[in-house]
Write a protein that holds these residues in place. Structure first.
Motif, PDB file in Angstrom:
ATOM      1  N   PHE A  64       0.859  -1.179   0.000  1.00 45.37           N
ATOM      2  CA  PHE A  64       0.000   0.000   0.000  1.00 45.37           C
ATOM      3  C   PHE A  64       0.892   1.223   0.000  1.00 45.37           C
ATOM      4  CE2 PHE A  64      -1.956   3.419   2.443  1.00 45.37           C
ATOM      5  CZ  PHE A  64      -3.116   3.613   1.721  1.00 45.37           C
ATOM      6  N   ILE A  65       0.653   2.132  -0.928  1.00 45.63           N
ATOM      7  CA  ILE A  65       1.408   3.375  -0.985  1.00 45.63           C
ATOM      8  C   ILE A  65       0.443   4.493  -0.613  1.00 45.63           C
ATOM      9  CG2 ILE A  65       2.705   4.963  -2.431  1.00 45.63           C
ATOM     10  CD1 ILE A  65       3.531   2.527  -4.107  1.00 45.63           C
ATOM     11  N   HIS A  66       0.753   5.188   0.456  1.00 39.73           N
ATOM     12  CA  HIS A  66      -0.115   6.248   0.951  1.00 39.73           C
ATOM     13  C   HIS A  66      -0.043   7.466   0.026  1.00 39.73           C
ATOM     14  CE1 HIS A  66      -1.927   9.185   3.659  1.00 39.73           C
ATOM     15  NE2 HIS A  66      -2.452   8.138   4.270  1.00 39.73           N
ATOM     16  N   GLN A  67      -1.151   8.202  -0.051  1.00 40.61           N
ATOM     17  CA  GLN A  67      -1.211   9.377  -0.916  1.00 40.61           C
ATOM     18  C   GLN A  67      -0.209  10.454  -0.517  1.00 40.61           C
ATOM     19  OE1 GLN A  67      -5.205  10.788  -0.604  1.00 40.61           O
ATOM     20  NE2 GLN A  67      -4.977  11.467   1.508  1.00 40.61           N
ATOM     21  N   ARG A  68       0.252  10.432   0.731  1.00 42.12           N
ATOM     22  CA  ARG A  68       1.254  11.417   1.153  1.00 42.12           C
ATOM     23  C   ARG A  68       2.630  11.147   0.557  1.00 42.12           C
ATOM     24  NH1 ARG A  68       0.504  11.676   7.498  1.00 42.12           N
ATOM     25  NH2 ARG A  68      -0.421   9.656   7.149  1.00 42.12           N
ATOM     26  N   CYS A  69       2.820   9.984  -0.023  1.00 39.82           N
ATOM     27  CA  CYS A  69       4.076   9.658  -0.703  1.00 39.82           C
ATOM     28  C   CYS A  69       3.974  10.181  -2.133  1.00 39.82           C
ATOM     29  CB  CYS A  69       4.327   8.164  -0.681  1.00 39.82           C
ATOM     30  SG  CYS A  69       4.415   7.461   0.967  1.00 39.82           S
ATOM     31  N   GLY A  70       3.808  11.475  -2.267  1.00 37.48           N
ATOM     32  CA  GLY A  70       3.522  12.112  -3.549  1.00 37.48           C
ATOM     33  C   GLY A  70       4.523  11.805  -4.644  1.00 37.48           C
ATOM     34  N   ARG A  71       5.798  11.887  -4.330  1.00 34.68           N
ATOM     35  CA  ARG A  71       6.828  11.642  -5.351  1.00 34.68           C
ATOM     36  C   ARG A  71       6.768  10.197  -5.837  1.00 34.68           C
ATOM     37  NH1 ARG A  71       8.648  12.613  -9.549  1.00 34.68           N
ATOM     38  NH2 ARG A  71      10.798  12.223 -10.012  1.00 34.68           N
ATOM     39  N   LEU A  72       6.530   9.268  -4.922  1.00 33.95           N
ATOM     40  CA  LEU A  72       6.442   7.858  -5.297  1.00 33.95           C
ATOM     41  C   LEU A  72       5.189   7.608  -6.136  1.00 33.95           C
ATOM     42  CD1 LEU A  72       7.660   5.051  -5.096  1.00 33.95           C
ATOM     43  CD2 LEU A  72       6.418   4.746  -2.952  1.00 33.95           C
ATOM     44  N   VAL A  73       4.062   8.186  -5.721  1.00 33.74           N
ATOM     45  CA  VAL A  73       2.810   8.044  -6.466  1.00 33.74           C
ATOM     46  C   VAL A  73       2.964   8.606  -7.875  1.00 33.74           C
ATOM     47  CG1 VAL A  73       0.409   8.845  -6.572  1.00 33.74           C
ATOM     48  CG2 VAL A  73       1.355   8.035  -4.411  1.00 33.74           C
TER      49      VAL A  73
END
Length: 89
Positions: free
Chosen positions: A26-35
């Motif tokens: 799960f990748i959280h939305q706060r990981c903007g650069r990763l998303v």
């Protein structure tokens, strides 16, 4: 670190291995650069089993550093969970 096997593990954790439907990552939305980075990753045209390495520009923008961090995390995670009893509890 082995890039090809690392990316294969990341892909498997996303549930895209053909054997499982549920994702294990799960990748959280706060990981903007990763998303932002992961969906834009492409196969390397010279090595289709690998991901194309993308460097950032002179000002530090772009690149695939966030995705590489994810690959390192997945490749170095603990494979088993150990449970220990606390003394005196």
């Amino acid at each position: 670190m082995d890039r090809i096997n690392g990316w294969a593990e990341v892909l498997q954790m996303f549930g895209d291995d053909g054997a499982s439907i549920r994702a294990k990552l799960f990748i959280h939305q706060r990981c903007g650069r990763l998303v932002e980075t992961v969906p834009s990753m492409q196969h390397d045209p010279h090595r289709p089993e690998d991901v194309l390495k993308v460097d950032c520009d002179e000002e530090g923008f772009g690149g695939d550093d966030a995705a590489d961090c994810l690959r390192y995390l997945v490749a170095t995670r603990a494979r088993t969970v150990t449970q220990r009893k606390l003394r005196g509890v």
